[in-house]
Enzyme design. Structure first.
Site, PDB file in Angstrom:
ATOM      1  N   GLY A 255     -43.367 -16.514  39.989  1.00 52.52           N
ATOM      2  CA  GLY A 255     -44.336 -17.376  40.627  1.00 52.52           C
ATOM      3  C   GLY A 255     -45.246 -16.559  41.525  1.00 52.52           C
TER       4      GLY A 255
ATOM      5  N   PRO B  17     -41.453 -11.366  37.048  1.00 52.59           N
ATOM      6  CA  PRO B  17     -42.903 -11.569  37.136  1.00 52.59           C
ATOM      7  C   PRO B  17     -43.590 -11.388  35.780  1.00 52.59           C
ATOM      8  CG  PRO B  17     -42.318  -9.372  37.905  1.00 52.59           C
ATOM      9  CD  PRO B  17     -41.018 -10.071  37.590  1.00 52.59           C
ATOM     10  N   GLY B  18     -44.517 -12.277  35.497  1.00 56.58           N
ATOM     11  CA  GLY B  18     -45.358 -12.127  34.303  1.00 56.58           C
ATOM     12  C   GLY B  18     -46.771 -11.828  34.754  1.00 56.58           C
TER      13      GLY B  18
ATOM     14  N   CYS C 207     -66.881 -26.374  19.369  1.00 53.12           N
ATOM     15  CA  CYS C 207     -67.494 -27.694  19.346  1.00 53.12           C
ATOM     16  C   CYS C 207     -66.666 -28.699  20.127  1.00 53.12           C
ATOM     17  CB  CYS C 207     -67.743 -28.130  17.917  1.00 53.12           C
ATOM     18  SG  CYS C 207     -69.062 -27.130  17.233  1.00 53.12           S
ATOM     19  N   GLU C 208     -66.678 -28.503  21.406  1.00 50.73           N
ATOM     20  CA  GLU C 208     -66.011 -29.328  22.408  1.00 50.73           C
ATOM     21  C   GLU C 208     -66.460 -28.726  23.733  1.00 50.73           C
ATOM     22  OE1 GLU C 208     -61.556 -30.256  22.583  1.00 50.73           O
ATOM     23  OE2 GLU C 208     -61.978 -30.071  20.461  1.00 50.73           O
TER      24      GLU C 208
HETATM   25  C1  LIG Z   1     -43.244 -18.026  32.703  1.00 50.19           C
HETATM   26  C2  LIG Z   1     -41.982 -17.623  33.325  1.00 50.19           C
HETATM   27  C3  LIG Z   1     -41.960 -16.583  34.260  1.00 50.19           C
HETATM   28  C4  LIG Z   1     -43.200 -15.843  34.727  1.00 50.19           C
HETATM   29  O1  LIG Z   1     -44.046 -16.576  35.533  1.00 50.19           O
HETATM   30  P1  LIG Z   1     -45.345 -15.887  36.186  1.00 50.19           P
HETATM   31  O2  LIG Z   1     -45.985 -16.922  36.986  1.00 50.19           O
HETATM   32  O3  LIG Z   1     -46.207 -15.399  35.046  1.00 50.19           O
HETATM   33  O4  LIG Z   1     -44.884 -14.718  36.972  1.00 50.19           O
HETATM   34  C5  LIG Z   1     -40.726 -16.203  34.766  1.00 50.19           C
HETATM   35  N1  LIG Z   1     -39.590 -16.831  34.390  1.00 50.19           N
HETATM   36  C6  LIG Z   1     -39.575 -17.826  33.484  1.00 50.19           C
HETATM   37  C7  LIG Z   1     -38.295 -18.453  33.100  1.00 50.19           C
HETATM   38  C8  LIG Z   1     -40.765 -18.265  32.925  1.00 50.19           C
HETATM   39  O5  LIG Z   1     -40.760 -19.273  32.049  1.00 50.19           O
END
Ligand SMILES: *Cc1c(COP(=O)(O)O)cnc(C)c1O
Length: 412
Positions: free
Chosen positions: A229, A271-272, A339-340
């Site tokens: 998050g 983290p993503g 087209c939207e």
């Molecule tokens: C998507 C997800 C994340 C990564 O969330 P970010 O906001 O991109 O850091 C981590 N853990 C789980 C289980 C997720 O589904």
């Protein structure tokens, strides 16, 4: 090829991006591996006070195999949400024990496949927990807890509140314990993920308290997983997660927990967005400048088929005209060719845009290509990675063959 940590940095400036747009064509995703490395190390260093720390890159943000390999070489683990992501992780060279599978509402068959691959698993509902316990009680698993916390920048990405479909409620712990007793299933960890884009660290701390309270009753845990998050800035003065104060509170609370618990377990983050968002640039060409009675539109050679976040989440992504640095600022609504209604940016102040100019959309590394589609029968863009001072094509642009690959012609 990718060699561990050595990574010559090149400044990703305007001229360089224009050169890449000319070389590879637009629309084009560009990722700067130096930025990915910097973010990974920033997170690792922020929590360096924790003895056993694991960073698992949440790969749904960006699953290009080269990015996975790069993070694997840096020492990252992987967080996955589908069996296909698990397979991509294995192909990228991750040790199965460094992959965690945290799915939601998948079948028991898919979870059994994950067992075959030998990866770690976090389960998030009692029905599958019971079925899993019957099937393989010796395969220790983790439990995703719903701590009932409202957090996250947007209702679509807020996943830890009471109405959320994610996690096992802490009110269900007695039922969970009964299932564990009945099946003999072992628990190796507890997990939570309260949502994306959290700027309020109190949410993390509240969630962590819930997890600690639950975990203290379970001997032989390997890990506690606080999910993610972490918020990154989308504009110059945007709020971001305050890593320094978060890490000092979490480190202290975690070390206290370990002392009470009687062993030094592992702390995991997933983290993503934090890792890849800012590494990405999305380059598009302007097809048309269109004046209507109320607005000046800049229509580009892309749309929500390639870049969904502004339309789906109302996400704000910075847009720059990299072709006209000396132009004067004017106001444009930047739209796609789908087209939207597909608006990248409403009423934006951008250096004067001319047809043929190249616009750069920032923070394009996370949840951009990975959410793209072929809507309007458009090809998905190519992807380039800047690595060791050079640019590499890491995904080819699609062709008509890709659109037809799985079509079965019944010769009507
Ligand atoms: C998507 C997800 C994340 C990564 O969330 P970010 O906001 O991109 O850091 C981590 N853990 C789980 C289980 C997720 O589904």
């Amino acid at each position: 090829m990718i060699h561990g940590l050595e990574n010559k940095s090149v400044p990703v400036h305007r001229e360089y991006l224009i050169k890449l747009a000319k070389k590879y064509g637009t629309p084009l995703y560009v990722y700067d591996s130096c930025k990915i490395r910097k973010q990974y190390l920033k997170m690792k260093n922020a929590f360096s006070g924790i003895k056993n720390l694991i960073i698992n890159y949440a790969c749904k943000a960006n699953t290009n195999l080269n990015i996975l390999k790069f993070l694997q070489k840096l020492g990252s683990g992987l967080d996955t949400v589908s069996i296909q992501e698990v397979e991509l992780g294995l192909k990228a060279g991750f040790n199965p024990r460094k992959i965690i599978f945290t799915p939601n509402c998948v079948s028991i068959q898919e979870i059994k496949q994950a067992v075959e691959f030998g990866v770690r698993i976090n389960l998030d509902n009692l029905s599958i927990l019971e079925q899993f316990g019957e099937y393989n009680p010796d395969y220790a698993i983790g439990i995703r807890i719903n701590p009932h916390i409202m957090a996250g920048g947007n209702s679509k990405i807020s996943v830890g509140h009471i109405d959320s479909k994610f996690g096992i409620s802490y009110y269900q712990i007695p039922h969970m314990k009964r299932i564990l007793k009945n099946t003999g299933l072992k628990i190796e960890g507890f997990h939570m993920h309260t949502g994306s884009d959290i700027s309020d660290i109190q949410a993390f701390l509240l969630g962590s308290q819930v997890l600690f309270q639950i975990a203290i009753d379970f001997p032989n845990l390997d890990y506690i997983d606080f999910g993610s998050g972490f918020r990154v800035p989308y504009t110059k003065n945007d709020v971001k997660t305050d890593l320094t104060s978060l890490s000092s509170s979490i480190t202290e609370k975690f070390e206290d927990f370990c002392k009470n618990y009687g062993s030094q377990i592992t702390l995991i983050f997933e983290p993503g967005k934090f890792i890849v968002s800012e590494s990405g640039y999305f380059l598009v060409s302007v097809n048309v400048i269109k004046h209507t009675i109320s607005t000046v539109f800049a229509g580009v050679d892309s749309g929500f088929n390639h870049f969904l976040r502004p339309m789906f989440y109302d996400a704000y992504h910075c847009i720059e005209n990299i072709s006209n640095p000396n132009g004067r600022f004017r106001f444009y609504t930047v739209v796609g060719y789908i087209c939207e209604s597909d608006t990248f940016g409403l009423n934006r102040k951008v250096k004067e845009i001319r047809e043929g100019d190249i616009l750069c959309i920032k923070n394009a590394g996370a949840y951009c290509f990975s959410m793209s589609s072929n809507y309007n029968s458009r090809y998905r863009p190519s992807e380039v990675m800047i690595f060791n001072g050079k640019d590499f094509l890491i995904r080819k642009r699609e062709t008509m063959q890709d659109l037809l690959r799985n079509i079965v012609d019944i010769h009507i």
